[in-house]
Design a protein around this motif. Sequence first.
Motif, short mmCIF file in Angstrom:
data_model
loop_
_atom_site.label_atom_id
_atom_site.label_comp_id
_atom_site.label_asym_id
_atom_site.label_seq_id
_atom_site.Cartn_x
_atom_site.Cartn_y
_atom_site.Cartn_z
N GLY A 163 47.06 43.92 33.05
CA GLY A 163 48.08 44.43 33.84
C GLY A 163 47.66 44.38 35.17
O GLY A 163 47.17 43.61 34.98
N ALA A 164 49.43 44.60 35.49
CA ALA A 164 49.67 44.90 36.57
C ALA A 164 48.47 45.10 37.87
O ALA A 164 48.51 44.74 39.14
CB ALA A 164 50.48 45.16 37.07
N ASP A 165 47.54 45.80 37.24
CA ASP A 165 47.16 46.67 38.25
C ASP A 165 45.49 46.41 38.39
O ASP A 165 44.26 46.83 38.68
CB ASP A 165 46.64 48.28 38.18
CG ASP A 165 46.06 49.01 36.92
OD1 ASP A 165 46.48 47.53 35.69
OD2 ASP A 165 45.71 49.74 36.50
N GLU A 166 45.21 45.34 37.05
CA GLU A 166 44.01 44.38 36.82
C GLU A 166 43.40 43.14 37.21
O GLU A 166 44.95 41.99 37.40
CB GLU A 166 43.75 44.52 35.56
CG GLU A 166 44.00 45.88 34.68
CD GLU A 166 43.74 46.12 33.28
OE1 GLU A 166 43.38 46.47 32.68
OE2 GLU A 166 44.15 45.02 32.75
N GLN A 167 42.44 42.59 37.52
CA GLN A 167 42.09 41.16 38.22
C GLN A 167 40.87 40.33 37.53
O GLN A 167 40.54 41.11 36.83
CB GLN A 167 42.34 41.05 39.91
CG GLN A 167 40.55 42.31 40.42
CD GLN A 167 40.92 41.78 41.66
OE1 GLN A 167 41.15 40.89 42.24
NE2 GLN A 167 40.14 42.56 41.87
N SER A 227 45.03 36.99 39.48
CA SER A 227 45.84 37.62 39.16
C SER A 227 46.48 37.54 38.30
O SER A 227 46.68 36.19 37.97
CB SER A 227 47.29 38.51 40.10
OG SER A 227 46.32 39.38 41.38
N SER A 228 47.93 38.19 37.45
CA SER A 228 48.41 37.65 36.28
C SER A 228 49.43 37.02 36.72
O SER A 228 49.79 35.90 35.32
CB SER A 228 49.54 39.28 35.42
OG SER A 228 50.02 39.55 36.81
N ASN A 283 39.70 46.25 38.43
CA ASN A 283 40.64 47.05 38.46
C ASN A 283 41.22 46.54 40.17
O ASN A 283 39.69 46.90 41.00
CB ASN A 283 40.78 48.82 38.72
CG ASN A 283 40.95 49.88 39.10
OD1 ASN A 283 41.81 49.57 40.57
ND2 ASN A 283 42.30 50.03 38.21
N LYS A 284 42.19 46.44 40.31
CA LYS A 284 42.22 45.67 41.51
C LYS A 284 42.81 47.13 42.96
O LYS A 284 41.78 46.52 43.79
CB LYS A 284 43.53 45.23 41.71
CG LYS A 284 43.86 44.35 41.25
CD LYS A 284 45.60 44.02 41.07
CE LYS A 284 46.03 42.38 40.83
NZ LYS A 284 47.32 41.72 40.70
N ALA A 285 42.83 47.94 42.22
CA ALA A 285 42.92 49.54 43.41
C ALA A 285 41.36 49.52 44.00
O ALA A 285 40.54 49.45 44.76
CB ALA A 285 43.58 50.63 43.60
N THR A 286 40.25 49.70 43.17
CA THR A 286 38.89 50.06 43.24
C THR A 286 38.09 49.12 43.42
O THR A 286 36.87 49.38 43.56
CB THR A 286 38.66 51.12 41.97
OG1 THR A 286 38.62 50.66 41.13
CG2 THR A 286 39.79 52.45 41.67
#
Length: 344
Positions: free
Chosen positions: A260-264, A243-244, A337-340
Amino acid sequence: MAGLTLRDVRKSYGATQVMHGVDLDIDDGEFVVFVGPSGCGKSTLLRMIAGLEDISGGTVAIGDREVNDVAASKRGVAMVFQTYALYPHMTVYKNMAFGLRQAKTAEAEIDRRVKDAAEILQITDYLDRSPRNLSGGQRQRVAIGRAIVRDPQVFLFDEPLSNLDAALRVQTRLEIARLHERLKTTMIYVTHDQVEAMTLADKIVVLRDGRIEQVGSPIELYDRPANAFVAQFIGSPKMNFFSSEDLTGSVSTVLGRTLGADEQVGMRPEHLTVTDADSAVVHGKLELVENLGEYALVHLTTPTGHDFIAKTEKPPAVDKGATIGFTIQPDLVHVFNKATGLRI
């Protein structure tokens, strides 16, 4: 020979659905590997193709013939199981001939097929032996020979190497690859071992929870995994994810933008390169080194407590507890994408 077509194939046990509308095309002569963790549905899917499991919905076609209601013995497939399932009171010859005799095949034709298969598998000298006098690898070759003599349109393998030791697994894997090259028959092979999948397959089908996650060649799945699940399942050691907060400012140079915060970010252990602190994308405290001779697996922890692995040519020349910086080429970085979990 024949290809296969699966359309919206589903399987339920009572109210529990285990296969969720699988669509798949397998070309004539392809070597296709179903891979995934235990319980993903790969063996269930294979057994539905074989006719050993009923299909709850959808269609299975072998060549241009739909086989949903065709008996297993009439589908033109031959299956090699995890267990050898050889008759202990019969010789190798009789084990290989048994199915043909049940089908009332002429004795001269049986003899020709058994001897041809034995020559292909290099077990001609064992035809008069009983299974108890064979090694595990030899027994598996007999089981494969029993499938070959049926001259099937499609070969199905259900984790055929799982009972063999490491050396025999490698040897038998090579023999199966050579067999496909020689026979050029459609083969579908089930395994949980991604190394087997990568080395054998023309095409890999990655399954999870009764669904296909991705279909492609081994190099396609390695280079461009569709999601984080495939990215971690294909490759050994598995891909690292950061993560960031795990990364330094240098990541902007590698990615060309801020994460981004929603990315890894995904980085394969073999793509990490030791570098100086200023140009490092990620730093890690050295926890353990596995020195395997031709390479070393270096286990580290980021300042935020995130574990990761680097694969290096030589063990690092620093003490345990020291901090090491790593960088990576921009085209080798994966972003999800972290969520999906989907690739970005």
